[in-house]
Design a protein around this motif. Structure first.
Motif, PDB file in Angstrom:
ATOM      1  N   ASP A  48      -5.766  23.063  47.489  1.00 32.27           N
ATOM      2  CA  ASP A  48      -7.099  23.666  47.649  1.00 32.27           C
ATOM      3  C   ASP A  48      -7.017  25.128  48.059  1.00 32.27           C
ATOM      4  O   ASP A  48      -7.871  25.928  47.683  1.00 32.27           O
ATOM      5  CB  ASP A  48      -7.932  22.879  48.661  1.00 32.27           C
ATOM      6  N   ILE A  49      -5.998  25.496  48.822  1.00 37.41           N
ATOM      7  CA  ILE A  49      -5.828  26.899  49.204  1.00 37.41           C
ATOM      8  C   ILE A  49      -5.666  27.750  47.958  1.00 37.41           C
ATOM      9  O   ILE A  49      -6.265  28.815  47.829  1.00 37.41           O
ATOM     10  CB  ILE A  49      -4.612  27.078  50.140  1.00 37.41           C
ATOM     11  N   HIS A  50      -4.881  27.275  47.001  1.00 40.42           N
ATOM     12  CA  HIS A  50      -4.644  28.038  45.778  1.00 40.42           C
ATOM     13  C   HIS A  50      -5.874  28.080  44.886  1.00 40.42           C
ATOM     14  O   HIS A  50      -6.177  29.109  44.297  1.00 40.42           O
ATOM     15  CB  HIS A  50      -3.440  27.466  45.036  1.00 40.42           C
ATOM     16  N   ARG A  51      -6.579  26.976  44.804  1.00 35.86           N
ATOM     17  CA  ARG A  51      -7.802  26.958  43.980  1.00 35.86           C
ATOM     18  C   ARG A  51      -8.855  27.907  44.535  1.00 35.86           C
ATOM     19  O   ARG A  51      -9.457  28.685  43.798  1.00 35.86           O
ATOM     20  CB  ARG A  51      -8.354  25.534  43.895  1.00 35.86           C
ATOM     21  N   TRP A  52      -9.085  27.834  45.839  1.00 32.37           N
ATOM     22  CA  TRP A  52     -10.078  28.711  46.458  1.00 32.37           C
ATOM     23  C   TRP A  52      -9.634  30.172  46.410  1.00 32.37           C
ATOM     24  O   TRP A  52     -10.450  31.073  46.220  1.00 32.37           O
ATOM     25  CB  TRP A  52     -10.358  28.283  47.897  1.00 32.37           C
ATOM     26  N   GLY A  53      -8.342  30.394  46.589  1.00 33.38           N
ATOM     27  CA  GLY A  53      -7.819  31.757  46.507  1.00 33.38           C
ATOM     28  C   GLY A  53      -8.010  32.366  45.133  1.00 33.38           C
ATOM     29  O   GLY A  53      -8.389  33.530  44.995  1.00 33.38           O
ATOM     30  N   LEU A  54      -7.755  31.562  44.098  1.00 30.85           N
ATOM     31  CA  LEU A  54      -7.953  32.048  42.735  1.00 30.85           C
ATOM     32  C   LEU A  54      -9.430  32.321  42.473  1.00 30.85           C
ATOM     33  O   LEU A  54      -9.777  33.342  41.872  1.00 30.85           O
ATOM     34  CB  LEU A  54      -7.412  31.045  41.716  1.00 30.85           C
ATOM     35  N   LEU A  55     -10.299  31.457  42.941  1.00 27.76           N
ATOM     36  CA  LEU A  55     -11.734  31.673  42.768  1.00 27.76           C
ATOM     37  C   LEU A  55     -12.175  32.958  43.468  1.00 27.76           C
ATOM     38  O   LEU A  55     -12.868  33.790  42.874  1.00 27.76           O
ATOM     39  CB  LEU A  55     -12.525  30.479  43.312  1.00 27.76           C
ATOM     40  N   LEU A  56     -11.748  33.142  44.700  1.00 28.28           N
ATOM     41  CA  LEU A  56     -12.113  34.340  45.454  1.00 28.28           C
ATOM     42  C   LEU A  56     -11.545  35.599  44.791  1.00 28.28           C
ATOM     43  O   LEU A  56     -12.245  36.599  44.637  1.00 28.28           O
ATOM     44  CB  LEU A  56     -11.606  34.217  46.893  1.00 28.28           C
ATOM     45  N   ALA A  57     -10.290  35.536  44.365  1.00 28.94           N
ATOM     46  CA  ALA A  57      -9.669  36.684  43.697  1.00 28.94           C
ATOM     47  C   ALA A  57     -10.386  37.018  42.398  1.00 28.94           C
ATOM     48  O   ALA A  57     -10.584  38.196  42.066  1.00 28.94           O
ATOM     49  CB  ALA A  57      -8.192  36.396  43.417  1.00 28.94           C
ATOM     50  N   THR A  58     -10.803  36.001  41.665  1.00 32.86           N
ATOM     51  CA  THR A  58     -11.504  36.222  40.401  1.00 32.86           C
ATOM     52  C   THR A  58     -12.856  36.891  40.639  1.00 32.86           C
ATOM     53  O   THR A  58     -13.225  37.821  39.919  1.00 32.86           O
ATOM     54  CB  THR A  58     -11.695  34.890  39.648  1.00 32.86           C
ATOM     55  N   ILE A  59     -13.576  36.437  41.639  1.00 34.46           N
ATOM     56  CA  ILE A  59     -14.889  37.022  41.938  1.00 34.46           C
ATOM     57  C   ILE A  59     -14.744  38.475  42.386  1.00 34.46           C
ATOM     58  O   ILE A  59     -15.425  39.372  41.861  1.00 34.46           O
ATOM     59  CB  ILE A  59     -15.631  36.188  43.005  1.00 34.46           C
ATOM     60  N   ILE A  60     -13.842  38.720  43.339  1.00 38.77           N
ATOM     61  CA  ILE A  60     -13.674  40.082  43.856  1.00 38.77           C
ATOM     62  C   ILE A  60     -13.172  41.018  42.767  1.00 38.77           C
ATOM     63  O   ILE A  60     -13.690  42.113  42.578  1.00 38.77           O
ATOM     64  CB  ILE A  60     -12.743  40.093  45.077  1.00 38.77           C
ATOM     65  N   ALA A  61     -12.153  40.582  42.021  1.00 38.55           N
ATOM     66  CA  ALA A  61     -11.616  41.427  40.944  1.00 38.55           C
ATOM     67  C   ALA A  61     -12.653  41.631  39.846  1.00 38.55           C
ATOM     68  O   ALA A  61     -12.791  42.735  39.310  1.00 38.55           O
ATOM     69  CB  ALA A  61     -10.345  40.819  40.362  1.00 38.55           C
ATOM     70  N   GLY A  62     -13.382  40.583  39.518  1.00 40.71           N
ATOM     71  CA  GLY A  62     -14.396  40.698  38.472  1.00 40.71           C
ATOM     72  C   GLY A  62     -15.454  41.732  38.804  1.00 40.71           C
ATOM     73  O   GLY A  62     -15.810  42.558  37.963  1.00 40.71           O
ATOM     74  N   VAL A  63     -15.928  41.702  40.032  1.00 32.30           N
ATOM     75  CA  VAL A  63     -16.965  42.658  40.434  1.00 32.30           C
ATOM     76  C   VAL A  63     -16.384  44.061  40.597  1.00 32.30           C
ATOM     77  O   VAL A  63     -16.849  45.017  39.966  1.00 32.30           O
ATOM     78  CB  VAL A  63     -17.665  42.205  41.737  1.00 32.30           C
ATOM     79  N   ALA A  64     -15.362  44.189  41.439  1.00 31.34           N
ATOM     80  CA  ALA A  64     -14.839  45.522  41.760  1.00 31.34           C
ATOM     81  C   ALA A  64     -14.212  46.194  40.546  1.00 31.34           C
ATOM     82  O   ALA A  64     -14.531  47.339  40.217  1.00 31.34           O
ATOM     83  CB  ALA A  64     -13.809  45.418  42.882  1.00 31.34           C
ATOM     84  N   ILE A  65     -13.340  45.485  39.866  1.00 36.67           N
ATOM     85  CA  ILE A  65     -12.638  46.105  38.738  1.00 36.67           C
ATOM     86  C   ILE A  65     -13.531  46.167  37.507  1.00 36.67           C
ATOM     87  O   ILE A  65     -13.469  47.124  36.743  1.00 36.67           O
ATOM     88  CB  ILE A  65     -11.311  45.377  38.478  1.00 36.67           C
ATOM     89  N   GLY A  66     -14.393  45.188  37.346  1.00 37.42           N
ATOM     90  CA  GLY A  66     -15.342  45.229  36.230  1.00 37.42           C
ATOM     91  C   GLY A  66     -16.291  46.409  36.328  1.00 37.42           C
ATOM     92  O   GLY A  66     -16.481  47.147  35.364  1.00 37.42           O
ATOM     93  N   VAL A  67     -16.865  46.604  37.514  1.00 38.72           N
ATOM     94  CA  VAL A  67     -17.761  47.751  37.712  1.00 38.72           C
ATOM     95  C   VAL A  67     -16.979  49.054  37.562  1.00 38.72           C
ATOM     96  O   VAL A  67     -17.451  50.008  36.952  1.00 38.72           O
ATOM     97  CB  VAL A  67     -18.453  47.677  39.099  1.00 38.72           C
ATOM     98  N   GLY A  68     -15.761  49.079  38.102  1.00 42.79           N
ATOM     99  CA  GLY A  68     -14.938  50.277  37.981  1.00 42.79           C
ATOM    100  C   GLY A  68     -14.626  50.608  36.533  1.00 42.79           C
ATOM    101  O   GLY A  68     -14.688  51.771  36.127  1.00 42.79           O
ATOM    102  N   ALA A  69     -14.297  49.594  35.740  1.00 46.67           N
ATOM    103  CA  ALA A  69     -13.978  49.829  34.333  1.00 46.67           C
ATOM    104  C   ALA A  69     -15.177  50.394  33.581  1.00 46.67           C
ATOM    105  O   ALA A  69     -15.033  51.272  32.728  1.00 46.67           O
ATOM    106  CB  ALA A  69     -13.506  48.535  33.677  1.00 46.67           C
ATOM    107  N   VAL A  70     -16.355  49.920  33.917  1.00 50.40           N
ATOM    108  CA  VAL A  70     -17.565  50.430  33.275  1.00 50.40           C
ATOM    109  C   VAL A  70     -17.820  51.883  33.701  1.00 50.40           C
ATOM    110  O   VAL A  70     -18.177  52.723  32.874  1.00 50.40           O
ATOM    111  CB  VAL A  70     -18.778  49.533  33.622  1.00 50.40           C
ATOM    112  N   ARG A  71     -17.595  52.182  34.972  1.00 51.31           N
ATOM    113  CA  ARG A  71     -17.888  53.529  35.482  1.00 51.31           C
ATOM    114  C   ARG A  71     -16.851  54.570  35.065  1.00 51.31           C
ATOM    115  O   ARG A  71     -17.204  55.654  34.642  1.00 51.31           O
ATOM    116  CB  ARG A  71     -18.036  53.514  36.992  1.00 51.31           C
TER     117      ARG A  71
END
Length: 122
Positions: A48-71
């Motif tokens: 569960d640590i790995h599943r939750w970690g991957l979910l959290l990493a995906t959300i943070i990377a998706g928002v931060a890096i996704g917005v950055g890539a657009v900008r």
């Protein structure tokens, strides 16, 4: 409103780097303590640590890096981070053990590198 987006993205990138570092420490401690000393297996190897970690990493990377890539219109941070998330996802598929730890460590290193590249292009 436009000035708050870079601030939030910068914070998320920094949180992403910090969480990647914590994950890396978790993996190394897991290998050393569990394999070397037989300690902490129930907590350190909990899937569960790995599943939750991957979910959290995906959300943070998706928002931060996704917005950055657009900008900043640079693909490199996005590609590096998504490659890292792919390694992290692959780690969930191989089961517990050395292979999982290695794939996860490669993944979190790439995700952290993607966040750092994203911060540099901000």
């Amino acid at each position: 409103m436009g000035s708050i987006t870079p601030w939030i993205r910068g914070r998320l990138d920094r949180v992403g780097v910090m969480l990647s570092a914590l994950c890396l420490v978790h993996c190394v401690l897991g290998l050393v303590l569990v394999a070397g000393m037989g300690l902490g297996g129930a907590f350190l190897l909990d899937p569960d640590i790995h599943r939750w970690g991957l979910l959290l990493a995906t959300i943070i990377a998706g928002v931060a890096i996704g917005v950055g890539a657009v900008r900043h219109r640079r693909a490199k941070p996005f590609v590096v981070a998504m490659t890292g998330l792919t390694f992290m996802g692959g780690a969930l598929a191989v089961g517990h053990g050395f292979e999982e730890a290695v794939l996860t460590m490669i993944g979190v290193t790439l995700v952290a590198a993607g966040h750092i590249l994203n911060l540099r292009h901000a």
